[in-house]
Design a protein around this motif. Sequence first.
Motif, PDB file in Angstrom:
ATOM      1  N   CYS A 324     -67.966  26.310  21.830  1.00 26.87           N
ATOM      2  CA  CYS A 324     -68.506  25.018  22.874  1.00 26.87           C
ATOM      3  C   CYS A 324     -68.847  26.628  23.954  1.00 26.87           C
ATOM      4  O   CYS A 324     -68.163  26.980  24.454  1.00 26.87           O
ATOM      5  CB  CYS A 324     -67.144  24.568  23.344  1.00 26.87           C
ATOM      6  SG  CYS A 324     -68.150  23.204  24.426  1.00 26.87           S
ATOM      7  N   TYR A 325     -70.139  26.470  24.703  1.00 28.66           N
ATOM      8  CA  TYR A 325     -70.039  26.840  26.089  1.00 28.66           C
ATOM      9  C   TYR A 325     -69.568  26.321  27.077  1.00 28.66           C
ATOM     10  O   TYR A 325     -69.998  27.092  28.257  1.00 28.66           O
ATOM     11  CB  TYR A 325     -71.819  27.091  26.361  1.00 28.66           C
ATOM     12  CG  TYR A 325     -72.810  27.470  25.431  1.00 28.66           C
ATOM     13  CD1 TYR A 325     -72.899  29.125  25.263  1.00 28.66           C
ATOM     14  CD2 TYR A 325     -73.882  26.869  24.235  1.00 28.66           C
ATOM     15  CE1 TYR A 325     -73.245  29.552  24.215  1.00 28.66           C
ATOM     16  CE2 TYR A 325     -74.672  27.683  23.395  1.00 28.66           C
ATOM     17  CZ  TYR A 325     -73.762  28.543  22.934  1.00 28.66           C
ATOM     18  OH  TYR A 325     -75.206  29.465  21.981  1.00 28.66           O
ATOM     19  N   GLU A 326     -68.614  25.354  27.343  1.00 26.67           N
ATOM     20  CA  GLU A 326     -69.324  24.448  29.136  1.00 26.67           C
ATOM     21  C   GLU A 326     -66.974  23.936  28.383  1.00 26.67           C
ATOM     22  O   GLU A 326     -67.209  23.819  29.654  1.00 26.67           O
ATOM     23  CB  GLU A 326     -69.491  23.368  28.126  1.00 26.67           C
ATOM     24  CG  GLU A 326     -70.775  23.361  28.434  1.00 26.67           C
ATOM     25  CD  GLU A 326     -71.382  24.244  30.293  1.00 26.67           C
ATOM     26  OE1 GLU A 326     -70.285  23.809  31.313  1.00 26.67           O
ATOM     27  OE2 GLU A 326     -72.035  25.229  30.388  1.00 26.67           O
ATOM     28  N   THR A 327     -66.488  24.948  27.668  1.00 24.23           N
ATOM     29  CA  THR A 327     -65.352  25.543  27.969  1.00 24.23           C
ATOM     30  C   THR A 327     -64.814  25.379  29.372  1.00 24.23           C
ATOM     31  O   THR A 327     -63.797  24.500  29.599  1.00 24.23           O
ATOM     32  CB  THR A 327     -64.482  26.147  27.193  1.00 24.23           C
ATOM     33  OG1 THR A 327     -64.846  26.285  25.616  1.00 24.23           O
ATOM     34  CG2 THR A 327     -63.179  26.189  26.811  1.00 24.23           C
ATOM     35  N   GLU A 328     -65.022  25.831  30.167  1.00 25.27           N
ATOM     36  CA  GLU A 328     -64.260  25.464  31.744  1.00 25.27           C
ATOM     37  C   GLU A 328     -64.811  24.217  31.731  1.00 25.27           C
ATOM     38  O   GLU A 328     -63.851  24.035  32.857  1.00 25.27           O
ATOM     39  CB  GLU A 328     -65.547  26.937  32.675  1.00 25.27           C
ATOM     40  CG  GLU A 328     -65.260  28.649  32.430  1.00 25.27           C
ATOM     41  CD  GLU A 328     -63.604  29.134  32.369  1.00 25.27           C
ATOM     42  OE1 GLU A 328     -62.947  27.467  33.375  1.00 25.27           O
ATOM     43  OE2 GLU A 328     -63.474  29.323  31.267  1.00 25.27           O
ATOM     44  N   ARG A 329     -66.036  23.785  32.313  1.00 25.31           N
ATOM     45  CA  ARG A 329     -65.641  22.181  32.715  1.00 25.31           C
ATOM     46  C   ARG A 329     -64.800  21.328  32.083  1.00 25.31           C
ATOM     47  O   ARG A 329     -64.431  20.373  32.238  1.00 25.31           O
ATOM     48  CB  ARG A 329     -67.112  21.676  32.984  1.00 25.31           C
ATOM     49  CG  ARG A 329     -67.402  22.759  33.762  1.00 25.31           C
ATOM     50  CD  ARG A 329     -69.649  22.211  33.878  1.00 25.31           C
ATOM     51  NE  ARG A 329     -69.991  21.517  33.781  1.00 25.31           N
ATOM     52  CZ  ARG A 329     -70.939  20.467  33.197  1.00 25.31           C
ATOM     53  NH1 ARG A 329     -71.429  21.099  31.883  1.00 25.31           N
ATOM     54  NH2 ARG A 329     -71.425  19.881  32.656  1.00 25.31           N
ATOM     55  N   VAL A 330     -64.896  21.496  30.597  1.00 30.90           N
ATOM     56  CA  VAL A 330     -64.171  20.658  29.955  1.00 30.90           C
ATOM     57  C   VAL A 330     -62.578  20.958  30.159  1.00 30.90           C
ATOM     58  O   VAL A 330     -61.624  19.441  30.183  1.00 30.90           O
ATOM     59  CB  VAL A 330     -64.291  21.455  28.386  1.00 30.90           C
ATOM     60  CG1 VAL A 330     -63.146  20.050  27.349  1.00 30.90           C
ATOM     61  CG2 VAL A 330     -65.521  20.728  27.717  1.00 30.90           C
ATOM     62  N   LEU A 331     -62.272  22.033  30.511  1.00 31.48           N
ATOM     63  CA  LEU A 331     -60.587  21.951  30.663  1.00 31.48           C
ATOM     64  C   LEU A 331     -60.663  21.783  31.790  1.00 31.48           C
ATOM     65  O   LEU A 331     -59.402  21.165  32.270  1.00 31.48           O
ATOM     66  CB  LEU A 331     -60.245  23.683  30.725  1.00 31.48           C
ATOM     67  CG  LEU A 331     -59.996  24.608  29.321  1.00 31.48           C
ATOM     68  CD1 LEU A 331     -60.311  25.428  29.317  1.00 31.48           C
ATOM     69  CD2 LEU A 331     -58.860  23.835  29.058  1.00 31.48           C
ATOM     70  N   GLN A 332     -61.361  21.816  32.809  1.00 31.46           N
ATOM     71  CA  GLN A 332     -61.696  21.142  34.610  1.00 31.46           C
ATOM     72  C   GLN A 332     -61.073  19.941  33.982  1.00 31.46           C
ATOM     73  O   GLN A 332     -59.885  19.159  34.320  1.00 31.46           O
ATOM     74  CB  GLN A 332     -62.410  21.542  34.920  1.00 31.46           C
ATOM     75  CG  GLN A 332     -62.077  23.686  36.024  1.00 31.46           C
ATOM     76  CD  GLN A 332     -63.404  23.779  36.223  1.00 31.46           C
ATOM     77  OE1 GLN A 332     -64.452  22.740  37.176  1.00 31.46           O
ATOM     78  NE2 GLN A 332     -63.263  24.542  36.589  1.00 31.46           N
ATOM     79  N   ALA A 333     -61.939  19.204  33.254  1.00 32.86           N
ATOM     80  CA  ALA A 333     -62.314  17.433  33.526  1.00 32.86           C
ATOM     81  C   ALA A 333     -60.617  17.450  33.065  1.00 32.86           C
ATOM     82  O   ALA A 333     -60.380  16.235  33.467  1.00 32.86           O
ATOM     83  CB  ALA A 333     -63.728  17.348  32.363  1.00 32.86           C
ATOM     84  N   GLN A 334     -60.659  17.947  31.668  1.00 36.39           N
ATOM     85  CA  GLN A 334     -59.007  17.602  31.153  1.00 36.39           C
ATOM     86  C   GLN A 334     -57.714  17.572  31.807  1.00 36.39           C
ATOM     87  O   GLN A 334     -56.541  17.005  32.057  1.00 36.39           O
ATOM     88  CB  GLN A 334     -58.777  18.045  29.190  1.00 36.39           C
ATOM     89  CG  GLN A 334     -57.355  18.177  29.652  1.00 36.39           C
ATOM     90  CD  GLN A 334     -57.759  16.476  29.108  1.00 36.39           C
ATOM     91  OE1 GLN A 334     -58.542  16.110  28.394  1.00 36.39           O
ATOM     92  NE2 GLN A 334     -56.380  15.894  28.702  1.00 36.39           N
ATOM     93  N   MET A 335     -58.092  18.788  33.001  1.00 34.89           N
ATOM     94  CA  MET A 335     -56.540  19.242  34.087  1.00 34.89           C
ATOM     95  C   MET A 335     -56.770  17.824  35.135  1.00 34.89           C
ATOM     96  O   MET A 335     -55.369  17.323  35.577  1.00 34.89           O
ATOM     97  CB  MET A 335     -56.580  20.280  34.846  1.00 34.89           C
ATOM     98  CG  MET A 335     -55.973  21.384  34.002  1.00 34.89           C
ATOM     99  SD  MET A 335     -56.748  23.150  35.137  1.00 34.89           S
ATOM    100  CE  MET A 335     -55.784  22.500  36.505  1.00 34.89           C
ATOM    101  N   VAL A 336     -57.787  16.946  35.260  1.00 30.41           N
ATOM    102  CA  VAL A 336     -57.867  16.779  36.497  1.00 30.41           C
ATOM    103  C   VAL A 336     -56.947  14.916  35.465  1.00 30.41           C
ATOM    104  O   VAL A 336     -55.938  14.409  35.955  1.00 30.41           O
ATOM    105  CB  VAL A 336     -58.518  15.864  36.475  1.00 30.41           C
ATOM    106  CG1 VAL A 336     -59.591  14.173  37.758  1.00 30.41           C
ATOM    107  CG2 VAL A 336     -59.984  17.379  37.513  1.00 30.41           C
TER     108      VAL A 336
END
Lengths: 339, 356
Positions: A324-336
């Motif tokens: 996935c190219y958007e791993t960073e944003r996915v991880l941030q969303a999950q942290m929230v």
Amino acid sequence: MSFDANHVVLSVRDLSASYLAPRGRVRALSKVSFDLHAGETLAIIGESGCGKSTLNLALMRQLPQNASIDSGSIIYTYRDKRQVDLLTLSKRQMRTYLWSECSMVFQGALNALNPVIRISDMVYDTAAAHGLGRSEARKRAMKLFEQVRLDPERVFHSYPHELSGGMRQRVLLALSLILRPQIVIMDEPTTAVDILTQRSILDVLKLLREELNFSVMFISHDLAVAAEIADTVATMYAGEIVEIGSVDDVFYRPHHAYTYSLLNAAPRLSVGEQELTSIPGSPPDLIEPPSGCKFHPRCAFVQEVCRTITPPMLEYEGRQKAACYETERVLQAQMVKNV
Amino acid sequence: MTKNSEPSSELRSSDNLGSDQSNIPILEMKSIYRSFVKDRQQIPVLQNINLSIQRDEVICLVGESGCGKTTAGKLITGLLEPSSGEIHINGRSVTDYKGREKSLLRRQLQIVHQDPFASLNPAHTIGDILSFPLKRHNMTEGGAALKRRIWELLTMVDLTPPGDIVNKYPHQLSGGQRQRVSIARSLTVEPKLIVADEAVSMVDVSIRITLLKMLKRLQRDLGLTIIFITHDLALAKYFAWEGRIAVMYLGRIVEIGRTPDVIANPSHPYTRALLSAVPEADPELTRRKHALRLRSDEIPRLTDIPTGCSFHPRCPYFVRGTCDMVIPELMRPPGYEKEVACIPVQQGMMLQETME
């Protein structure tokens, strides 16, 4: 984790399979790779039509006639460390392999048991086909029935219709282990059963796994069951494994937008009021799959690059991998969400 | 059937059948029993069901297979009749509704079935499926109004643009889309109460939530009462968070109360067993969870229902001489906000202490 990370039992590499349909070739599996270790329970999660069942059937070379395995290898390691590519075995060799090395527990226990013969005859037939003596087979069956919390004497002499759904499912589980296979493949084993029956099957399975230390490949659309019994979770989408990792990593730190979306579409009991979001649209047509990342038309994190170039499988901490190219944003969303 | 001669505007104005007082429950089930006969044997499927549901309420009936939840839904919508007991709609017994009133009543009570593959006729287009009930019940006047209404219904269930859908056949739609058509069809006759029987069980986990959100929105916008039947406790919790949950076991309601209360503080041993047995989609939590150990895994047959409390042979809190002798009534124990059919709970026993 209870499994032996140095001992790979089944090593699947770049496995592709397709069905021939009137409209064209349905690419049900593309370049699937993973390792199954001794004693490991691997859960494959994903929506219907993602290729979970095709993968199962392909691993046993039981695909229907209109399907073919197009490329790849399935390397199996015997207990004596001998290795073999299952795709090179003859039909006869495959028949010996199935059940003694790798057995299968189907969903819908009523259909999987022959209604006109007693459980005892099923035990003897299986034993005879694999060169196991009758008395030894009986001894093993009795022991296993006891381990799955059934009354051995009663069950052994019963016809399938004389047993309840939950009992039949446990009989299947016991039968699958009678030749002491290294791998048991399970296709939604608790889907059609009630909550309390499901609980007893899961408990029995955990117990057996501890005592007999076999590996399990587990297919389920029920994330909660995967969370409970899996060591490793792989997410499948449109015939590809898009993420794989330890159960904790995948559930708490999903690296792929699809895994994230799937996890946040499932209601949970333990938390209060929940904000949930479905995944829009439906799984893609596998005759003409979308370009780039196959999930991009439904993805909330989509970027321009996702539409054109297939994302590579990247390795992360632990043993987690995701494409996935958007791993960073996915991880941030999950942290929230985790807070 | 005389209603074809009546102008439809008059039909609409009498839809409420004369009882708009909001304090009267839309539905009351009073001492409902229902049994089926199989092999010359009476099989009691529902026993002594008492349930009162207010307008605009959302209530979930949960339980395992064979607990009678689907039969309850069929009785409510008039697809089956009770063996004994009365069903009151808007304060009047359904047997008092006759003729035109009766057909109006039937329109107000609709059901959405579990399997949208089986419940939609494969030989009819979606437009046909929706126009049949509209025409049959004179819900619209003239072709243009009919078309407008079909468009409106499809938009309400998020099947947009409607023009792409009307001429399609069910097999051309996905499971989720088909279930939306089923819901739209139930709305054609402008019902007041909808029974949704496992309405999202056949669709994929990833799209269940949109369907439930849509049902909730329709419930609010149209002032519907929804009875949601499911075996999935997590779904029930999500859908009826602001409503109530009724837990059923072997044909009886064993616990009923506000959803957050039932889910967070289950009182009946059966509810506790169910909730503790459900795996959670959270690895650490589900590993920590301890399932209540039952005394027996086997569900008794309906032909051989145990004496006293029907859960007693499996119940870890079973009190000899009480639970196996007396059938517990569904009532509110002192200090509780909900009704529980368990004598030890009603007598104020702390169930934890009686565990072995």
